[in-house]
Design a protein around this motif. Structure first.
Motif, PDB file in Angstrom:
ATOM      1  N   ALA A  11       0.620  -1.037  -0.099  1.00 43.39           N
ATOM      2  CA  ALA A  11       0.466   0.272  -0.109  1.00 43.39           C
ATOM      3  C   ALA A  11       1.014   1.459   0.370  1.00 43.39           C
ATOM      4  CB  ALA A  11      -1.024  -0.095   1.774  1.00 43.39           C
ATOM      5  N   HIS A  12       1.956   1.369   0.679  1.00 38.63           N
ATOM      6  CA  HIS A  12       2.547   2.375   0.547  1.00 38.63           C
ATOM      7  C   HIS A  12       3.541   2.301  -0.405  1.00 38.63           C
ATOM      8  CE1 HIS A  12       6.068   4.535   2.157  1.00 38.63           C
ATOM      9  NE2 HIS A  12       6.785   4.136   1.787  1.00 38.63           N
ATOM     10  N   LEU A  13       4.468   1.518  -1.216  1.00 39.75           N
ATOM     11  CA  LEU A  13       5.172   1.538  -2.380  1.00 39.75           C
ATOM     12  C   LEU A  13       3.303   2.466  -3.931  1.00 39.75           C
ATOM     13  CD1 LEU A  13       7.038  -1.792  -2.025  1.00 39.75           C
ATOM     14  CD2 LEU A  13       8.397   0.506  -2.249  1.00 39.75           C
ATOM     15  N   VAL A  14       2.585   2.069  -3.445  1.00 39.83           N
ATOM     16  CA  VAL A  14       1.877   1.997  -4.505  1.00 39.83           C
ATOM     17  C   VAL A  14       1.433   3.446  -4.377  1.00 39.83           C
ATOM     18  CG1 VAL A  14      -0.907   1.535  -5.314  1.00 39.83           C
ATOM     19  CG2 VAL A  14       1.175  -0.564  -5.489  1.00 39.83           C
ATOM     20  N   ALA A  15       0.968   4.100  -2.662  1.00 40.82           N
ATOM     21  CA  ALA A  15       1.207   5.054  -3.078  1.00 40.82           C
ATOM     22  C   ALA A  15       1.622   5.725  -3.623  1.00 40.82           C
ATOM     23  CB  ALA A  15       0.527   5.509  -1.428  1.00 40.82           C
ATOM     24  N   ASN A  16       3.061   5.284  -3.378  1.00 42.75           N
ATOM     25  CA  ASN A  16       4.289   6.918  -3.764  1.00 42.75           C
ATOM     26  C   ASN A  16       4.553   5.955  -5.342  1.00 42.75           C
ATOM     27  OD1 ASN A  16       5.529   8.070  -1.386  1.00 42.75           O
ATOM     28  ND2 ASN A  16       4.415   5.641  -0.654  1.00 42.75           N
ATOM     29  N   GLY A  17       3.821   6.081  -5.696  1.00 49.34           N
ATOM     30  CA  GLY A  17       3.733   5.742  -6.998  1.00 49.34           C
ATOM     31  C   GLY A  17       4.488   4.626  -7.914  1.00 49.34           C
ATOM     32  N   ARG A  18       4.734   3.787  -7.031  1.00 47.39           N
ATOM     33  CA  ARG A  18       5.609   2.106  -7.374  1.00 47.39           C
ATOM     34  C   ARG A  18       4.948   1.344  -8.420  1.00 47.39           C
ATOM     35  NH1 ARG A  18      10.662   0.919  -5.522  1.00 47.39           N
ATOM     36  NH2 ARG A  18      11.591  -0.621  -7.346  1.00 47.39           N
ATOM     37  N   ASP A  19       5.279   0.921  -9.208  1.00 49.46           N
ATOM     38  CA  ASP A  19       4.596  -0.192 -10.307  1.00 49.46           C
ATOM     39  C   ASP A  19       4.857  -1.533  -8.882  1.00 49.46           C
ATOM     40  OD1 ASP A  19       3.094   1.026 -11.871  1.00 49.46           O
ATOM     41  OD2 ASP A  19       4.398   0.508 -13.289  1.00 49.46           O
ATOM     42  N   VAL A  20       3.791  -2.423  -8.454  1.00 53.59           N
ATOM     43  CA  VAL A  20       4.076  -3.387  -8.026  1.00 53.59           C
ATOM     44  C   VAL A  20       2.811  -4.547  -8.383  1.00 53.59           C
ATOM     45  CG1 VAL A  20       3.938  -4.315  -5.129  1.00 53.59           C
ATOM     46  CG2 VAL A  20       3.777  -1.905  -5.692  1.00 53.59           C
ATOM     47  N   VAL A  21       3.631  -5.929  -7.974  1.00 51.31           N
ATOM     48  CA  VAL A  21       3.237  -7.295  -8.446  1.00 51.31           C
ATOM     49  C   VAL A  21       3.066  -8.147  -7.639  1.00 51.31           C
ATOM     50  CG1 VAL A  21       2.925  -9.201 -10.162  1.00 51.31           C
ATOM     51  CG2 VAL A  21       3.212  -6.801 -11.313  1.00 51.31           C
ATOM     52  N   VAL A  22       1.874  -8.812  -6.786  1.00 48.70           N
ATOM     53  CA  VAL A  22       2.311  -9.692  -5.776  1.00 48.70           C
ATOM     54  C   VAL A  22       1.995 -11.185  -6.291  1.00 48.70           C
ATOM     55  CG1 VAL A  22       1.341 -10.366  -3.627  1.00 48.70           C
ATOM     56  CG2 VAL A  22       1.661  -8.211  -4.702  1.00 48.70           C
ATOM     57  N   VAL A  23       2.765 -12.169  -5.663  1.00 49.89           N
ATOM     58  CA  VAL A  23       2.564 -13.747  -6.557  1.00 49.89           C
ATOM     59  C   VAL A  23       2.906 -14.129  -4.990  1.00 49.89           C
ATOM     60  CG1 VAL A  23       3.574 -15.299  -7.250  1.00 49.89           C
ATOM     61  CG2 VAL A  23       3.431 -13.236  -8.243  1.00 49.89           C
ATOM     62  N   HIS A  24       2.155 -15.661  -4.760  1.00 57.77           N
ATOM     63  CA  HIS A  24       1.645 -15.583  -3.973  1.00 57.77           C
ATOM     64  C   HIS A  24       2.028 -17.282  -3.645  1.00 57.77           C
ATOM     65  CE1 HIS A  24      -2.305 -17.098  -3.335  1.00 57.77           C
ATOM     66  NE2 HIS A  24      -3.080 -16.146  -4.762  1.00 57.77           N
ATOM     67  N   GLY A  25       2.375 -18.071  -2.114  1.00 59.97           N
ATOM     68  CA  GLY A  25       1.854 -19.490  -2.474  1.00 59.97           C
ATOM     69  C   GLY A  25       0.914 -20.107  -1.877  1.00 59.97           C
ATOM     70  N   GLY A  26       0.420 -20.603  -1.072  1.00 60.10           N
ATOM     71  CA  GLY A  26       0.036 -21.250  -0.238  1.00 60.10           C
ATOM     72  C   GLY A  26      -0.507 -22.936  -0.091  1.00 60.10           C
ATOM     73  N   SER A  27       0.600 -23.266   0.157  1.00 56.30           N
ATOM     74  CA  SER A  27       1.444 -24.665   0.886  1.00 56.30           C
ATOM     75  C   SER A  27       0.758 -24.820   1.692  1.00 56.30           C
ATOM     76  CB  SER A  27       2.389 -25.146   0.437  1.00 56.30           C
ATOM     77  OG  SER A  27       2.858 -24.104   1.760  1.00 56.30           O
ATOM     78  N   THR A  28       0.322 -23.959   3.177  1.00 57.72           N
ATOM     79  CA  THR A  28      -0.199 -24.679   3.956  1.00 57.72           C
ATOM     80  C   THR A  28      -2.589 -24.700   3.512  1.00 57.72           C
ATOM     81  OG1 THR A  28       1.408 -23.708   5.657  1.00 57.72           O
ATOM     82  CG2 THR A  28      -0.748 -23.899   6.536  1.00 57.72           C
ATOM     83  N   ALA A  29      -2.518 -23.715   3.310  1.00 58.20           N
ATOM     84  CA  ALA A  29      -4.037 -23.702   2.688  1.00 58.20           C
ATOM     85  C   ALA A  29      -4.069 -25.003   1.696  1.00 58.20           C
ATOM     86  CB  ALA A  29      -4.480 -22.435   1.439  1.00 58.20           C
ATOM     87  N   VAL A  30      -3.287 -25.831   1.082  1.00 59.17           N
ATOM     88  CA  VAL A  30      -3.329 -26.661   0.250  1.00 59.17           C
ATOM     89  C   VAL A  30      -3.709 -27.774   1.079  1.00 59.17           C
ATOM     90  CG1 VAL A  30      -2.642 -28.034  -2.142  1.00 59.17           C
ATOM     91  CG2 VAL A  30      -2.294 -25.417  -1.992  1.00 59.17           C
ATOM     92  N   ASP A  31      -2.366 -27.703   2.161  1.00 62.32           N
ATOM     93  CA  ASP A  31      -2.175 -29.331   2.618  1.00 62.32           C
ATOM     94  C   ASP A  31      -3.610 -29.377   3.991  1.00 62.32           C
ATOM     95  OD1 ASP A  31       0.001 -30.467   2.348  1.00 62.32           O
ATOM     96  OD2 ASP A  31       1.104 -29.027   3.377  1.00 62.32           O
ATOM     97  N   ASP A  32      -4.443 -28.084   4.869  1.00 66.06           N
ATOM     98  CA  ASP A  32      -5.671 -28.406   4.347  1.00 66.06           C
ATOM     99  C   ASP A  32      -6.251 -28.655   4.318  1.00 66.06           C
ATOM    100  OD1 ASP A  32      -3.932 -27.226   7.353  1.00 66.06           O
ATOM    101  OD2 ASP A  32      -4.185 -24.661   6.700  1.00 66.06           O
ATOM    102  N   LEU A  33      -6.804 -27.739   2.908  1.00 72.83           N
ATOM    103  CA  LEU A  33      -7.951 -28.323   2.487  1.00 72.83           C
ATOM    104  C   LEU A  33      -7.886 -30.138   2.046  1.00 72.83           C
ATOM    105  CD1 LEU A  33     -10.908 -28.268   0.924  1.00 72.83           C
ATOM    106  CD2 LEU A  33      -9.113 -27.620  -1.137  1.00 72.83           C
TER     107      LEU A  33
END
Length: 290
Positions: free
Chosen positions: A31-53
């Motif tokens: 949020a801070h970077l974007v508010a200051n004009g920086r382009d941001v892409v977020v990539v996420h994992g999720g191994s724990t959520a997969v194991d839980d499901l």
């Protein structure tokens, strides 16, 4: 976007999916970077959520050892269904909602959407069972070989923050497309390379340690091939995968990769400063060229 911000490369932030990694700090920093004009892409994992499901569905996950000695999940058709539900469904949606609550105009995408991430499906994998090398068929996995950078750049240009999740678009030999599992670190690396972005790989330790058991031995930077060799020698287990992803990002066009702690205050800003282990493109130069 300000002129100063536009002179800076985009940032790709990879948020881990393990329980030990708290995304709250990263969300605030995005949020801070974007508010200051920086382009941001977020990539996420999720191994724990997969194991839980998988556990809730009564499906026993299967882990196999590759011929190169790396242990990973074998993703058959049943596991792939759970993987897609957990990653592109639950985890991606929850993270987008959290970012939007923080004032970030986030847009959730799986790697399949718009062909953001694509590559050949690897349906047969070489594994080691009982000390013997075998071929296992029916796997749903792949390595990203193509990134739809135009789509991501269009979203960034319109002020959105893409939030990208595996699965990716697996290309079949007959021309078909199948959603397949792919490593989130390598997905982030492919995107960072394609966008010429700085890559921040957030994890649950401060970076790469010369002695994996001693946090006092943090390697601050790798700027030469010799430095990178030291980092590779020190990286064990999950850290070895992150260093592999770092090399892929740099060879693809990223100027710098930082492996850093997700759980410190302002983790992304800290990593873009002097926190974590910084690996620069110069570290990939051939001996004698550095």
């Amino acid at each position: 976007m300000s002129d100063d911000a536009s002179a800076e490369p985009p940032v790709v932030v990879k948020v881990g999916g393990a329980k030990a990694v708290d995304p709250a700090g990263a969300v605030g920093d995005v949020a801070h970077l974007v508010a200051n004009g920086r382009d941001v892409v977020v990539v996420h994992g999720g191994s724990t959520a997969v194991d839980d499901l998988l556990d809730r569905l009564g499906v026993e996950p299967e882990y196999v050892e590759s011929a190169s000695g790396v242990t990973g999940r074998f993703t058959d058709a049943e596991t792939m269904e759970a993987f897609t539900m957990a990653m592109a469904g639950q985890v991606n949606t929850d993270l987008v909602a959290t970012l939007r609550e923080a004032g970030v105009d986030a847009v959730g995408l799986s790697g399949v959407d718009g062909g953001v991430l694509s590559g050949p499906r690897k349906s047969a994998v070489r594994v080691v069972e009982g000390g013997r090398k075998k071929i296992r068929r029916g796997d749903h996995s792949g390595k990203p070989e193509s990134v739809n950078a135009d789509l991501l750049s269009t979203l960034l240009g319109d002020g959105y923050v893409p939030v990208v999740s595996p699965p990716m678009a697996g290309q079949e030999s007959d021309g078909g497309v199948t959603a397949v599992n792919t490593d989130a670190d390598r997905a982030a690396a492919a995107i960072a390379g394609a966008l010429g972005a700085e890559l921040v790989l957030l994890t649950d330790v401060a970076g790469v340690y010369a002695d994996p058991d001693d946090p006092e031995t943090l390697i601050d930077a790798a700027t030469t091939p010799g430095d990178l060799a030291d980092v590779e020698a020190a990286a064990e287990g999950f850290m070895g995968k992150k260093v592999m992803a770092a090399k892929e990002a740099l060879s693809g066009g990223s100027p710098e990769v930082v492996v850093a702690d997700a759980n410190v205050r302002d983790p992304v800003v800290n990593a873009l400063g002097d926190g974590g282990t910084h690996i620069t493109a110069a570290a990939l130069a051939e001996e004698g060229e550095a």
